[in-house]
Write a protein that holds these residues in place. Structure first.
Motif, mmCIF file in Angstrom:
data_model
loop_
_atom_site.group_PDB
_atom_site.id
_atom_site.type_symbol
_atom_site.label_atom_id
_atom_site.label_comp_id
_atom_site.label_asym_id
_atom_site.label_seq_id
_atom_site.Cartn_x
_atom_site.Cartn_y
_atom_site.Cartn_z
ATOM 1 N N ALA A 110 26.123 37.144 39.690
ATOM 2 C CA ALA A 110 26.881 38.333 39.276
ATOM 3 C C ALA A 110 27.758 38.031 38.065
ATOM 4 O O ALA A 110 27.907 38.880 37.172
ATOM 5 C CB ALA A 110 27.723 38.852 40.433
ATOM 6 N N GLU A 145 35.842 44.463 37.892
ATOM 7 C CA GLU A 145 34.871 44.263 38.975
ATOM 8 C C GLU A 145 33.465 44.148 38.396
ATOM 9 O O GLU A 145 33.116 44.856 37.447
ATOM 10 C CB GLU A 145 34.963 45.401 39.984
ATOM 11 N N SER A 167 37.157 36.844 49.489
ATOM 12 C CA SER A 167 36.810 35.807 48.524
ATOM 13 C C SER A 167 37.940 34.799 48.323
ATOM 14 O O SER A 167 39.087 35.175 48.083
ATOM 15 C CB SER A 167 36.474 36.472 47.186
ATOM 16 N N SER A 186 32.959 35.687 42.777
ATOM 17 C CA SER A 186 32.508 35.931 44.146
ATOM 18 C C SER A 186 32.574 37.418 44.472
ATOM 19 O O SER A 186 33.574 38.070 44.197
ATOM 20 C CB SER A 186 33.398 35.164 45.131
ATOM 21 N N LEU A 187 31.534 37.926 45.081
ATOM 22 C CA LEU A 187 31.529 39.318 45.517
ATOM 23 C C LEU A 187 31.922 39.453 46.982
ATOM 24 O O LEU A 187 32.058 40.568 47.487
ATOM 25 C CB LEU A 187 30.131 39.926 45.307
ATOM 26 N N ARG A 188 32.130 38.338 47.639
ATOM 27 C CA ARG A 188 32.392 38.320 49.074
ATOM 28 C C ARG A 188 33.746 38.929 49.413
ATOM 29 O O ARG A 188 34.754 38.649 48.773
ATOM 30 C CB ARG A 188 32.351 36.865 49.567
ATOM 31 N N GLY A 245 30.514 43.571 40.641
ATOM 32 C CA GLY A 245 29.483 43.751 41.663
ATOM 33 C C GLY A 245 28.641 45.003 41.504
ATOM 34 O O GLY A 245 27.524 45.068 42.002
ATOM 35 N N GLN A 246 29.155 45.987 40.803
ATOM 36 C CA GLN A 246 28.454 47.255 40.632
ATOM 37 C C GLN A 246 27.522 47.276 39.428
ATOM 38 O O GLN A 246 26.785 48.234 39.215
ATOM 39 C CB GLN A 246 29.477 48.397 40.494
#
Length: 179
Positions: A83, A37, A14, A9-11, A39-40
């Motif tokens: 993701a 990580e 999360s 999850s990127l939220r 998300g990037q």
């Protein structure tokens, strides 16, 4: 032992990230835990295999440095979050340079419904098998985030021991595979 943790999850806030802390509590005190990580990371393209993409290089290096992985993820539309699938693809390429191979993995998935992310769990497991990872077969972890976490996103009292025990079981499994 070096444990990499990947959150699907990127939220912000999360549920998966909150749950990961409960699992990590079961690892030995001397375990090195690193959150990788995702998300990037730019979307994977085979065209990038011949180019220097710094985010890819850094991520692949970080994956290679870990001994084992804990994947904690929600279910998105009855499947693996985009993701997370992207991250799995990036570190498995270029062909012949899969840095996931041989590493033990714990898969914990969840949702706010009663299914506990079961389909996502099996999608992740299917990808890990292809990537030559050793997914812990039992106990399977399908979580209902509504009961695993309190309203403030902390681990509920009745779930803390359960999650911690899963971290302990995974540490034992990891040593069986790698020792």
């Amino acid at each position: 032992m070096k444990y990499g943790v990947i959150i699907g999850s990127l939220r912000e806030g999360s549920y998966s990230r909150a749950v990961s802390k409960g699992i990590i509590a079961g690892l030995p005190e001397d375990a090195e835990v690193t959150y990788l990580e995702i998300g990037q990371l730019p979307l994977y393209s085979e065209d990038y295999d011949k180019k220097d993409i710094p985010e890819y290089t850094e991520f692949r290096k970080a994956v290679a440095e870990q001994d084992a992985f804990i994947f904690v993820s929600p279910e998105h539309n009855r499947n693996i979050p985009a993701a997370l699938k992207n991250a799995l693809d990036i570190a498995s390429r270029p062909v012949g340079e899969n840095v996931w191979a041989g590493k033990p993995a714990l898969i914990a998935t969840g949702s706010t419904s009663g299914t506990g992310g079961m389909l996502s769990n099996h999608s992740i497991r299917q990808s890990l098998v292809f990537l030559d990872m050793v997914a812990m077969p039992q106990p399977e972890m399908y979580l209902n985030f509504s009961t695993t976490l309190n309203e403030d996103n902390t681990i509920s009292e009745h779930s803390a021991d359960y999650l911690k025990s899963r971290g302990q079981i995974f540490d034992e499994f990891t040593h069986k595979i790698l020792d």
